[in-house]
Design an enzyme around this catalytic site. Structure first.
Site, mmCIF file in Angstrom:
data_model
loop_
_atom_site.group_PDB
_atom_site.id
_atom_site.type_symbol
_atom_site.label_atom_id
_atom_site.label_comp_id
_atom_site.label_asym_id
_atom_site.label_seq_id
_atom_site.Cartn_x
_atom_site.Cartn_y
_atom_site.Cartn_z
ATOM 1 N N SER A 62 0.843 -1.177 0.000
ATOM 2 C CA SER A 62 0.000 0.000 0.000
ATOM 3 C C SER A 62 0.887 1.239 0.000
ATOM 4 C CB SER A 62 -0.872 -0.029 1.249
ATOM 5 O OG SER A 62 -1.602 1.152 1.289
ATOM 6 N N GLY A 63 0.622 2.147 -0.920
ATOM 7 C CA GLY A 63 1.417 3.376 -0.990
ATOM 8 C C GLY A 63 2.623 3.235 -1.894
ATOM 9 N N THR A 77 -1.825 2.653 -7.781
ATOM 10 C CA THR A 77 -2.932 3.387 -8.390
ATOM 11 C C THR A 77 -2.399 4.419 -9.386
ATOM 12 O OG1 THR A 77 -4.172 3.039 -6.385
ATOM 13 C CG2 THR A 77 -5.002 4.723 -7.871
ATOM 14 N N ASN A 137 -0.541 6.005 3.057
ATOM 15 C CA ASN A 137 -0.827 6.617 1.760
ATOM 16 C C ASN A 137 -2.000 7.566 1.929
ATOM 17 O OD1 ASN A 137 -1.495 7.215 -0.834
ATOM 18 N ND2 ASN A 137 -1.668 5.086 -1.540
ATOM 19 N N SER A 165 -5.107 6.240 -0.336
ATOM 20 C CA SER A 165 -5.007 4.795 -0.435
ATOM 21 C C SER A 165 -6.320 4.198 -0.941
ATOM 22 C CB SER A 165 -4.680 4.248 0.952
ATOM 23 O OG SER A 165 -4.625 2.860 0.895
HETATM 24 N N1 LIG Z 1 4.832 7.991 -10.344
HETATM 25 C C1 LIG Z 1 4.614 8.777 -9.287
HETATM 26 N N2 LIG Z 1 4.978 10.051 -9.323
HETATM 27 C C2 LIG Z 1 4.740 10.860 -8.294
HETATM 28 N N3 LIG Z 1 4.140 10.467 -7.185
HETATM 29 C C3 LIG Z 1 3.758 9.184 -7.056
HETATM 30 C C4 LIG Z 1 3.958 8.279 -8.119
HETATM 31 N N4 LIG Z 1 3.469 7.078 -7.723
HETATM 32 C C5 LIG Z 1 2.965 7.264 -6.466
HETATM 33 N N5 LIG Z 1 3.145 8.515 -6.065
HETATM 34 C C6 LIG Z 1 2.755 9.076 -4.775
HETATM 35 O O1 LIG Z 1 2.495 8.041 -3.894
HETATM 36 C C7 LIG Z 1 1.180 8.085 -3.385
HETATM 37 C C8 LIG Z 1 0.628 6.715 -3.247
HETATM 38 O O2 LIG Z 1 0.473 6.141 -4.477
HETATM 39 P P1 LIG Z 1 -0.705 5.163 -4.817
HETATM 40 O O3 LIG Z 1 -0.616 4.867 -6.234
HETATM 41 O O4 LIG Z 1 -1.978 5.690 -4.301
HETATM 42 O O5 LIG Z 1 -0.314 3.929 -3.991
HETATM 43 P P2 LIG Z 1 -1.035 2.543 -3.903
HETATM 44 O O6 LIG Z 1 -2.171 2.581 -4.846
HETATM 45 O O7 LIG Z 1 -0.030 1.557 -4.279
HETATM 46 O O8 LIG Z 1 -1.491 2.411 -2.547
HETATM 47 C C9 LIG Z 1 0.426 8.898 -4.355
HETATM 48 O O9 LIG Z 1 -0.601 9.595 -3.728
HETATM 49 C C10 LIG Z 1 1.496 9.868 -4.892
HETATM 50 O O10 LIG Z 1 1.585 10.983 -4.049
HETATM 51 MG MG LIG Z 2 -4.049 2.356 -4.576
#
Ligand SMILES: Nc1ncnc2c1ncn2[C@@H]1O[C@H](COP(=O)(O)OP(=O)(O)O)[C@@H](O)[C@H]1O
Ligand SMILES: [Mg+2]
Length: 1043
Positions: free
Chosen positions: A103-104, A108, A153, A156
């Site tokens: 997670s984080g 996404t 996150n 999240s």
């Molecule tokens: N490629 C990226 N560039 C900039 N920030 C990112 C990137 N990927 C993730 N982040 C940061 O990390 C946070 C968490 O990412 P997210 O995709 O929501 O994580 P997950 O879905 O794996 O829990 C996002 O809100 C963003 O701020």
């Molecule tokens: Mg996510």
């Protein structure tokens, strides 16, 4: 050795030297510090969350990655998305993009990058754009309702999402299907420290205008809501208010109606309000604890908003009806139970609302069933979670991750190695951890943890979380991946971190201790029937539709499937779906626990690298071959590179491939010939092949173009020539035909004229025009005939005096008729004349002469006409005395009459006998028998006579004669007409000269030397009596009055 100049570290870990965990981590760190967050292991993308916006996204980069192949540019998610999309479009292979990580870690975000890339490169056009918009706009809506701030996150995803994007054969998007997995609904009523409820609640309160807030009976301050005020309410860098308007417009783009949006917000508000319904202790009369609602206002507001009987809601919240097939028993709930019921209702409403929203989006983006589709699935599921206190949710989430790891293992590590073996390629086995055993531990149908949980839930008798744990302990006491206090004790281990009510599973990604507390409850996921029935009774269409089981008609006593079972089956479906597609991996790594940019915790990354099996992945990849393909397919694609296989190859596929590759002079290490497939070790070789193919294709295209153009020009020329010949032959033919026709027509015309002329000549008589003439002639003739016959039958009398003549029957005959009449008359006269005796002829001649002289001149003429001239009025024949008077005169006496001689001197008259002979006129006294005056006819010079009815006439004698010297004679005769006629004739006979006869009323008579003027007037009588009275006027005038 970097593939591209200027790269940081190695871009593909396959090329890492030496291959150790440490060097791998160092490489990742080095790259991360240079803001190179993406690294490949073959075709797998490793993404390290940068926690900052990097300038490597957007249309420019999309365009770049679209034009280059995978290894030509820096590693990027775009490159992976491009490979997946092109393979889908050009090779017709369904794709799935599996994004895994904690997670984080950035799953996404990665999924959004994939989607935005695909949206940018796939087809264009109004319809396509609207589909893309709908697909992209589903993100903010789902994130608002399904994401929350967690300690790991800020945004999240609290649900699993698998999205199938569907394309047509051209690669234009048609629509999609979103599947969501298990929303973490417990968050609605409770959040961990530092976490928030779902974004939408904060967005609604911050972003709704005053009017909407009032309509929903909400207040802006989050602190007033029990479900929101327990923990953090703001997230740094997140603007709830503007996100709210983004969500609303996204809903509109997707196709939500205003009414639907309103209803969604109403139900959201309802959840918040429900949290504020405060329950208090109450006691029933029998002392049993019950519950009640402290302030009825909240319930009333809910009732008003969703048209629900607030008393019924209150009842449903505070009591429970147990229903068996035979009876119904209502029991009061104590405060804890009532709170539980309230929260269960809130959670249920929210999770059902979320499901409804997903379904509603699916309805908008769904594709008609008839179309053949290619599918690209993007899986963004909650990452592996290890919290302080892990519960049922973490258990299922981690189970899901375990399954995904299994997919990865199956498809990359296991399958690949097995394939080498199968194909007879020399292979040293790379060991890897197969997590099948853990998956089995959880999901085994009879002996899995989930099966046990279900069994416990359904088992009659006293059931609790601890009985469930006991069962697990008993069953898995010897399982290598299961631990609990009991199993540890049995093995005499001492572990303080393990609680009594906990069990631990050694997941592929690490050990996770789960607290069994409320496992049973959460698995049951039961909502008291009273509550669902009450919700169903609301007259709010959306709320009502969320609780179909509340419909008494639908009510069934059968238990719905448990949450665990549902999740397991949906994961199974997902797996099946993923296995059917070509996988593309993005493995997300979290560099630190603090969401901080630039911080790379080697320890944390090492753990992830380990459980993600990166090393194994690299090893397999390194020892293995980057590309493999069935001989036939390979030959099909590359046979154009060799003269011997292009354009026709009759040998076997393998021989063909050997031929092609043999001619290209590739290094022998680069290739391995399997039983059915050719293996190519490095991507470089593949690129080389592709490049050769591209060049050759260009050549071939030019050749084809050349040949085609030549052919087209030739056929076009031939066609033109043929057409020209055809046209001229037609033209000539046509011209001749026209000429001939003209000639023929002219000949025919002339012929016709000649024939006509001849025929007319022969048949003129039969012509109508001739007929009319003939007819006219005939008619004319017959008319004439009729006319003449009629005349014959109707001949007028032959009497001379009868001048009647039948009139002409037609005017046409008038002249002829007149002529006939005249002829007839003349003939009649002639006839008449012919029968006359000479005497009568003589007499008539005389009459004729009389007529000539006196007709129309003298009034007494008409009277004289019918009276025949007797000549002798004195009986001369029988009177010898009178005979003597003739003297010597021979011949007949023409006239013998007694006339009166007027004395010229006094006007007295005296009778005399007048005789006229052929030579003389003799006057004698009536008594004397001697002639008194004998006048030779040659002496008679003229005669004057009046026009009146008298008998007076003057006989003028020539002065030279002896008789004449005495002067003229004035005589009165009773037959003056006859007398003068005979005299005229006698003079004519005798002298051959005409005697002038003057008709006048005034004439003079000579008397010796002088002359007397005689003036005759008509008296009052009509002269019938023929009486004359003479009056002498003066010496020379004598007035005569005719009585
Ligand atoms: N490629 C990226 N560039 C900039 N920030 C990112 C990137 N990927 C993730 N982040 C940061 O990390 C946070 C968490 O990412 P997210 O995709 O929501 O994580 P997950 O879905 O794996 O829990 C996002 O809100 C963003 O701020
Ligand atoms: Mg996510």
């Amino acid at each position: 050795m970097p593939l591209l100049e200027g790269s940081v570290g190695v871009e593909d870990l396959v090329l890492l030297e030496p291959l150790e965990e440490e060097s791998l981590l160092r490489n990742l760190q080095l790259r991360y510090e240079h803001k190179e967050i993406y690294t490949y292991i073959g075709n797998v993308v490793i993404s390290v969350n940068p926690y900052q916006q990097l300038p490597i996204y957007g249309p420019e980069f999309i365009a770049k990655y679209q034009d280059y192949t995978f290894y030509e540019l820096k590693p990027h998610i775009y490159a992976l998305a491009n490979v997946a999309y092109q393979s889908l479009r050009d090779r017709d292979r369904d794709q799935c993009i599996l994004i895994t990580g904690e997670s984080g870690a950035g799953k996404t975000e990665a999924s959004k990058l994939v989607m935005s890339y695909v949206a940018a490169v796939c087809g264009k056009g109004e319809q396509v754009n609207s589909v893309k918009e709908q697909l992209l706009q589903s993100n903010p809506v789902l994130e608002a309702f399904g994401n929350a701030k967690t300690i790991r996150n800020n945004n999240s995803s609290r649900f699993g999402k698998y999205m199938d994007i569907e394309f047509d054969f051209k690669g234009s998007p048609l629509g999609g299907v979103i599947t969501n997995y298990l929303l973490e609904k417990s968050r609605v009523v409770r959040q961990l420290q530092g976490e928030r409820n779902f974004h939408i609640f904060y967005q609604l309160l911050a972003g709704a205008d005053a009017q909407l807030l009032e309509a929903l009976k909400l207040q802006r301050d989050t602190s007033g809501y029990t479900y929101l005020n327990q923990e953090a309410s703001r997230v740094g860098g997140m603007d709830d208010a503007s996100n709210f308007s983004a969500v609303r417009s996204a809903m509109t783009v997707i196709g939500f109606s205003e009414e639907e949006i309103r209803q969604v917000l109403e139900v959201t508000a309802l959840v918040l309000k429900l949290g504020n319904v405060e329950l208090t202790d109450e006691f029933q009369a029998n002392g049993i604890p019950a519950s009640g609602i402290r302030d009825g206002r909240g319930v009333r507001e809910i009732g008003e908003m969703v048209s629900l009987d607030s008393a019924a809601l209150e009842r449903a919240l505070c009591s429970r009806t147990m229903e068996t097939s035979r009876e119904k028993v209502t029991t009061a709930l104590n405060v804890t139970q009532a709170q539980y019921a309230r929260d269960a209702l809130a959670k249920n409403i929210y999770s059902r609302l979320f499901n409804w929203i997903v379904n509603r989006i699916n309805e908008s983006i769904k594709v008609g069933s008839g179309e053949r589709k290619k599918v690209m699935g993007v899986l963004d599921i909650y990452g592996f979670e290890i919290l302080e206190d892990n519960s049922f949710e973490q258990f299922v989430i981690n189970y899901c991750n375990e399954k995904l790891q299994q997919v990865f293992i199956e498809m990359t590590l296991k399958e690949e190695q097995e394939e080498y073996k199968r194909e007879g390629i020399p292979w040293v086995k790379v060991d890897y951890f197969d997590n099948g055993i853990i998956c089995n531990l959880i999901e085994h149908n009879q002996r899995g943890i989930l099966a046990m949980l279900d069994e416990e839930c359904l088992r009659p008798g006293v059931v609790s979380d601890s009985t469930f744990l006991a069962k697990l302990n008993q069953l898995f006491c010897n399982h290598s991946h299961y631990e609990s206090k009991v199993t540890q004790n049995a093995q005499h281990q001492y572990d303080r971190s393990m609680g009594l009510g906990c069990f631990r599973i050694c997941h592929y990604a690490g050990k996770v201790t789960y607290n069994v507390n409320s496992f049973i409850d959460k698995n049951n996921d039961l909502l008291f029937r009273d509550l669902s029935q009450t919700m169903w009774k609301a007259r709010h269409p959306l709320l009502r539709s969320l609780f179909p089981e509340g419909d008494p008609k639908q009510a069934s006593l059968k238990r719905p499937p448990t949450a665990g079972a549902q999740f397991k089956s949906s994961v199974a479906i997902l797996m099946k779906n993923l296995y059917s597609k070509n996988p593309n991996y993005i493995r997300c790594i979290k560099p630190n626990e603090h969401q901080q940019r630039g911080r790379f915790s080697s320890e944390l990354v090492a753990t992830q690298a380990r459980y993600l099996g990166l090393m194994e992945n690299v090893r397999v990849r390194r020892a293995g071959y980057a590309h493999r393909q069935v001989y036939a397919h390979f030959l099909e694609r590359y046979r154009l590179l060799s003269q011997s296989t292009w354009p026709h190859w009759n040998g076997g596929a393998r021989e063909g491939v050997e031929k092609v590759l043999g001619e290209l002079n590739l290094s022998p290490q680069e290739l391995a010939y399997g039983k059915t497939k050719i293996f190519i070790r490095s991507p470089k070789t593949l690129f080389y092949l592709e490049e050769q193919r591209r060049l050759r294709l260009q050549q071939l295209a030019t050749l084809i173009q050349k040949t085609y153009r030549g052919w087209r020009c030739r056929t076009h020329y031939q066609l033109m020539r043929k057409s020209q010949i055809l046209i001229s032959s037609w033209f000539r033919g046509n011209m001749q035909k026209k000429r001939y026709e003209k000639l023929k027509a002219s000949t025919l015309l002339i012929q016709a004229f000649v024939r006509g002329w001849k025929a007319r000549k022969n048949y003129r008589k039969y012509f109508r025009s001739g007929a009319s003439l003939t007819l006219a002639n005939f008619i004319y003739r017959s008319m004439t005939q009729k006319f003449l016959l009629g005349l014959k039958r109707n001949l007028p009398s032959t009497k001379v005096l009868d001048s009647w003549w039948p009139p002409a029957p037609y005017r046409y005959f008038q002249p002829a008729n007149q002529q006939l009449h005249q002829l007839f008359h003349q003939w009649k006269c002639k006839k008449f004349r012919d029968q006359l005796s000479p005497k009568q002829v003589e007499m008539l001649r005389e009459k004729l002469c009389a007529s000539e002289l006196f007709k129309d001149n003298k009034a007494s003429y008409a009277q004289s006409v019918p009276i025949p001239f007797r000549g002798d009025y004195i009986g001369l024949q029988g009177n010898p005395k009178l005979q003597k008077l003739r003297g010597r005169e021979e011949g007949p006496i023409l006239m013998a009459e007694t006339v009166r001689k007027v004395n010229r001197g006094n006007g007295k008259t005296s009778s005399r006998i007048l005789l006229l002979t052929k030579g003389h006129l003799i006057l004698t006294d009536t008594k004397q028998s001697q002639a008194k005056i004998v006048i030779g006819l040659d002496s008679v010079a003229a005669v004057s006579v009046t026009s009146l009815r008298d008998g007076l006439f003057g006989l003028h004698l020539s002065q030279t004669s002896p008789v004449g010297s005495k002067g003229d004679l004035l005589l009165v005769s009773n037959h003056v007409i006859e007398l003068l006629t005979k005299l005229y004739l006698a003079v004519l006979n005798a002298t051959r000269s005409q005697l002038p006869v003057t008709v006048t009323e005034n004439f003079s008579v000579r008397f010796k030397e002088s002359s007397v003027a005689v003036k005759v007037t008509q008296g009052p009588g009509d002269g019938e009596n023929n009486k004359l009275s003479f009056k002498k006027k003066g010496g020379n005038c004598l007035e005569v009055t005719v009585q």
